[in-house]
Design a protein around this motif. Structure first.
Motif, PDB file in Angstrom:
ATOM      1  N   ALA A  94      -3.734  13.249   8.208  1.00 37.03           N
ATOM      2  CA  ALA A  94      -2.586  14.155   8.255  1.00 37.03           C
ATOM      3  C   ALA A  94      -1.740  13.838   9.482  1.00 37.03           C
ATOM      4  O   ALA A  94      -2.219  13.210  10.433  1.00 37.03           O
ATOM      5  CB  ALA A  94      -3.074  15.604   8.320  1.00 37.03           C
ATOM      6  N   PHE A  95      -0.479  14.242   9.439  1.00 30.72           N
ATOM      7  CA  PHE A  95       0.432  14.052  10.575  1.00 30.72           C
ATOM      8  C   PHE A  95       0.510  15.363  11.351  1.00 30.72           C
ATOM      9  O   PHE A  95       0.788  16.414  10.756  1.00 30.72           O
ATOM     10  CB  PHE A  95       1.827  13.687  10.077  1.00 30.72           C
ATOM     11  CG  PHE A  95       1.913  12.315   9.461  1.00 30.72           C
ATOM     12  CD1 PHE A  95       2.349  11.227  10.200  1.00 30.72           C
ATOM     13  CD2 PHE A  95       1.553  12.114   8.128  1.00 30.72           C
ATOM     14  CE1 PHE A  95       2.430   9.969   9.630  1.00 30.72           C
ATOM     15  CE2 PHE A  95       1.631  10.854   7.553  1.00 30.72           C
ATOM     16  CZ  PHE A  95       2.076   9.776   8.310  1.00 30.72           C
ATOM     17  N   ASP A 141       0.861  -1.166   0.000  1.00 32.48           N
ATOM     18  CA  ASP A 141       0.000   0.000   0.000  1.00 32.48           C
ATOM     19  C   ASP A 141       0.908   1.230   0.000  1.00 32.48           C
ATOM     20  O   ASP A 141       2.055   1.153   0.440  1.00 32.48           O
ATOM     21  CB  ASP A 141      -0.923  -0.002   1.236  1.00 32.48           C
ATOM     22  CG  ASP A 141      -2.040   1.031   1.095  1.00 32.48           C
ATOM     23  OD1 ASP A 141      -2.479   1.283  -0.043  1.00 32.48           O
ATOM     24  OD2 ASP A 141      -2.468   1.592   2.121  1.00 32.48           O
ATOM     25  N   LEU A 142       0.375   2.327  -0.516  1.00 31.13           N
ATOM     26  CA  LEU A 142       1.170   3.553  -0.575  1.00 31.13           C
ATOM     27  C   LEU A 142       0.874   4.359   0.679  1.00 31.13           C
ATOM     28  O   LEU A 142      -0.138   5.043   0.770  1.00 31.13           O
ATOM     29  CB  LEU A 142       0.817   4.319  -1.847  1.00 31.13           C
ATOM     30  CG  LEU A 142       1.104   3.500  -3.116  1.00 31.13           C
ATOM     31  CD1 LEU A 142       0.392   4.087  -4.320  1.00 31.13           C
ATOM     32  CD2 LEU A 142       2.602   3.395  -3.358  1.00 31.13           C
ATOM     33  N   LEU A 143       1.762   4.211   1.672  1.00 30.46           N
ATOM     34  CA  LEU A 143       1.525   4.788   2.994  1.00 30.46           C
ATOM     35  C   LEU A 143       2.070   6.215   3.048  1.00 30.46           C
ATOM     36  O   LEU A 143       3.059   6.539   2.384  1.00 30.46           O
ATOM     37  CB  LEU A 143       2.170   3.887   4.053  1.00 30.46           C
ATOM     38  CG  LEU A 143       1.609   2.453   4.024  1.00 30.46           C
ATOM     39  CD1 LEU A 143       2.499   1.492   4.804  1.00 30.46           C
ATOM     40  CD2 LEU A 143       0.183   2.424   4.579  1.00 30.46           C
ATOM     41  N   PRO A 144       1.419   7.067   3.861  1.00 31.38           N
ATOM     42  CA  PRO A 144       1.747   8.499   3.826  1.00 31.38           C
ATOM     43  C   PRO A 144       2.987   8.842   4.656  1.00 31.38           C
ATOM     44  O   PRO A 144       3.362   8.092   5.558  1.00 31.38           O
ATOM     45  CB  PRO A 144       0.505   9.135   4.440  1.00 31.38           C
ATOM     46  CG  PRO A 144       0.028   8.101   5.419  1.00 31.38           C
ATOM     47  CD  PRO A 144       0.334   6.762   4.815  1.00 31.38           C
ATOM     48  N   VAL A 145       3.589   9.978   4.348  1.00 24.66           N
ATOM     49  CA  VAL A 145       4.745  10.451   5.126  1.00 24.66           C
ATOM     50  C   VAL A 145       4.416  11.809   5.749  1.00 24.66           C
ATOM     51  O   VAL A 145       3.661  12.598   5.170  1.00 24.66           O
ATOM     52  CB  VAL A 145       6.018  10.597   4.255  1.00 24.66           C
ATOM     53  CG1 VAL A 145       6.491   9.241   3.771  1.00 24.66           C
ATOM     54  CG2 VAL A 145       5.803  11.542   3.079  1.00 24.66           C
ATOM     55  N   PRO A 146       5.002  12.062   6.940  1.00 28.82           N
ATOM     56  CA  PRO A 146       4.871  13.418   7.503  1.00 28.82           C
ATOM     57  C   PRO A 146       5.731  14.392   6.694  1.00 28.82           C
ATOM     58  O   PRO A 146       6.827  14.030   6.256  1.00 28.82           O
ATOM     59  CB  PRO A 146       5.415  13.254   8.927  1.00 28.82           C
ATOM     60  CG  PRO A 146       6.289  12.045   8.900  1.00 28.82           C
ATOM     61  CD  PRO A 146       5.768  11.155   7.811  1.00 28.82           C
TER      62      PRO A 146
END
Lengths: 298, 266
Positions: A158-159, A119-124
């Motif tokens: 969101a982070f 899966d394309l996981l999010p970054v801060p």
């Protein structure tokens, strides 16, 4: 004397400013039998990392007749760890073999320790992430000996620690690495809805001169615990009307660009998929003509 | 402030283990925590990988039904996620997992169906190379034949089952129609190979499994024949060789002492 290859690598063919589709095994035969009028095909790199067999046979034959672009999903550019050198090497070999016109990857992470999450996981969006992503893209471009395109993500949350806006973050990556961009207009709509951003403003503020490809896809609508709309990037249905509208806006700003229809689950018939590509091309050409006549008369 | 390494560590751990709860600082547009949003990632990972297993093991899924398969696959996904982004390799441990999965114990042949599907998948993606032709073998002088050694095709896989697993597999793929099977009727030794485009599966005759294993391990034709006869006195050398070559099991043969491949001798 230089060693001779049995199989001659094909020449790299640029992706034209037309519409293409993601290549699916379900459509291999139809494509080879009917030789359709389509701008290009795109494949996920990881699906062609087996040693041999039918996937390579079909891809080679399709590559002989159409421009091909390569889209990676497993490099994990956003991870805090070093890139997987074995994976980068496989990517390099695949690019050597098929000479795709474009190569793109995601602003995301998908591996941790030994696990691959698919899966394309999010970054801060922080200075620390930025410097990791920049050094990873530098390494990719150096190893592959070519420019890569980076795709904007679909995000669902969101982070709290983020200190950059997504656009400032992406613009800074481009400035530091010289990479190109892939603008996924469906991702813009998904992320803008989920994060309560203005999608038109997102597109207008995106570093458009660096965009070399556009993605379009379908999404699923859900809601979060507070009843707010939560869109999921599912690639399992036609492109939504709102996204077609955003695409028109993007093309008006950008001019015709290679545009890919992504449809990766609940795979449609070839005819249905091709119709989506035709719609993208119709929008592209209609706006192109309007712009031309405006330039002539206005 | 939390560093990137800790952030991704916490995110990754919570993805596969719902008991860990949602890591702090993952928020909705109002800056407040939103478990529903994190759940999208959890769901993407677990459902996505379950679908990969379903695509790689269609007969196992047809036998147990989709609901059972999903429940079983989700446990494997959480305990043994893929170790590579090349998902066509995912599921190497699925047969062993099924063998230890208590709710599937009433289907003792199920792990062997998974082994067949795994072998099929490996053969499908194996390196391409033309198989040894019968004519090339026939051209080898008789005096050399007993000491010949064979190199097997890169797509070759063998599966041994104490159940009629090949019959059951065939009933549960493509247009196959499930019917009554006598589980006590004896086992199947199965040869899986893809000499050209299509993966082919065939039941092996008595001693055939031991014979191919012995050749693959580097025994000469004579040695491998003895091994096969020891395993099953019904072993028929010429019939096995003929069928194995016709199936595309080998890529070439050679003599130990001779570096040059016999098949190239003219």
């Amino acid at each position: 004397m230089a060693p001779q290859n049995d199989e001659q690598s094909p020449r790299r063919i640029a992706i034209p400013p037309r519409a293409g589709v993601g290549l699916k095994p379900e459509h291999y035969r139809t494509i080879l039998d009917t030789n359709p009028d389509i701008g290009f095909f795109e494949v996920h790199a990881e699906n062609y990392m087996g040693a041999g067999g039918l996937p390579h046979r079909y891809l080679s034959r399709i590559r002989d007749n159409f421009p091909l672009s390569l889209h990676g999903v497993g490099l994990s550019i956003g991870a805090d760890r070093s890139l997987d050198r074995d994976h980068l090497k496989r990517l390099s070999e695949l690019i050597e073999r098929y000479q795709p016109g474009l190569f793109s990857e995601h602003l995301a992470w998908s591996t941790h320790d030994t696990a691959y999450f698919d899966d394309l996981l999010p970054v801060p969006y922080t200075a620390e992430t930025l410097s990791r992503v920049v050094s990873h893209i530098d390494e990719v471009q150096e190893t592959l000996g070519r420019q890569m395109l980076l795709e904007n993500p679909s995000t669902y949350l969101a982070f709290a620690e983020s200190t950059y806006s997504e656009i400032d973050f992406i613009a800074e990556i481009v400035r530091r690495t010289g990479c190109g961009l892939l603008l996924d207009v469906n991702n813009v709509h998904v992320a803008a809805t989920n994060q309560q951003w203005d999608p038109i403003r997102y597109i207008d503020e995106y570093p458009l001169p660096h965009v070399q490809e556009i993605h379009l896809a379908g999404y699923t609508r859900e809601a979060d615990e507070k009843g707010r709309t939560l869109l999921i990037d599912t690639h399992d249905r036609p492109v939504d009307e709102i996204v077609w509208g955003l695409y028109g806006h993007t093309i008006t700003r950008l001019g015709p660009q290679p545009t890919l229809i992504e449809w990766d689950a609940k795979i449609p018939t070839w005819t249905e998929l091709k119709a989506e590509a035709e719609r993208a091309e119709a929008i592209m050409f209609a706006i192109g003509r309007k712009e031309q006549s405006r330039a002539r008369f206005g | 402030m939390q560093g990137l390494a800790d952030r991704l560590q916490g995110f990754a751990a919570a993805l596969l283990d719902p008991s860990l709860g949602v890591p702090p600082g993952l928020v909705g547009p109002d800056g407040e925590p939103s478990p529903k949003r994190f759940a999208v990632y959890r769901n993407n990972v677990v459902v996505g990988l379950t679908e990969v297993l379903k695509a790689n093991f269609p007969a196992v899924c047809r036998i147990v039904g989709e609901e059972f398969f999903d429940a079983m696959a989700r446990i494997l996904v959480a305990s043994e996620p893929p170790t590579s982004p090349i998902l066509l390799e995912y599921g190497a441990g699925f047969a062993d997992f099924i063998a230890g999965f208590e709710p599937a114990a009433s289907l003792p042949y199920l792990p062997d169906i998974a082994r067949i599907e795994r072998a099929w998948m490996e053969a499908y993606h194996a390196r391409d190379t033309p198989p040894l032709e019968a004519a090339a073998l026939a051209a080898i002088p008789d005096r050399h034949v007993p000491s010949l050694k064979f190199s097997v095709h890169p797509s070759l896989r063998l599966v041994r089952s104490p159940f009629p697993a090949l019959t059951i597999w065939r009933m549960n793929v493509g247009d196959g129609v499930p019917g009554p099977v006598d589980l006590a009727a004896g086992g199947d030794d199965i040869l899986v190979v893809r000499p050209a485009a299509e993966v082919e599966l065939r039941a092996m005759p008595p001693g055939g499994y031991e014979f191919v294993m012995a050749l693959e391990q580097g025994q000469s034709l004579t040695e491998a024949m003895k091994t096969a006869l020891t395993a099953d006195p019904r072993f028929d050398l010429s019939g096995n060789i003929r069928d194995l070559v016709a199936a595309g099991t080998f890529v070439d043969c050679h003599l130990d002492q001779e570096p040059e491949r016999m098949t190239r001798m003219k």
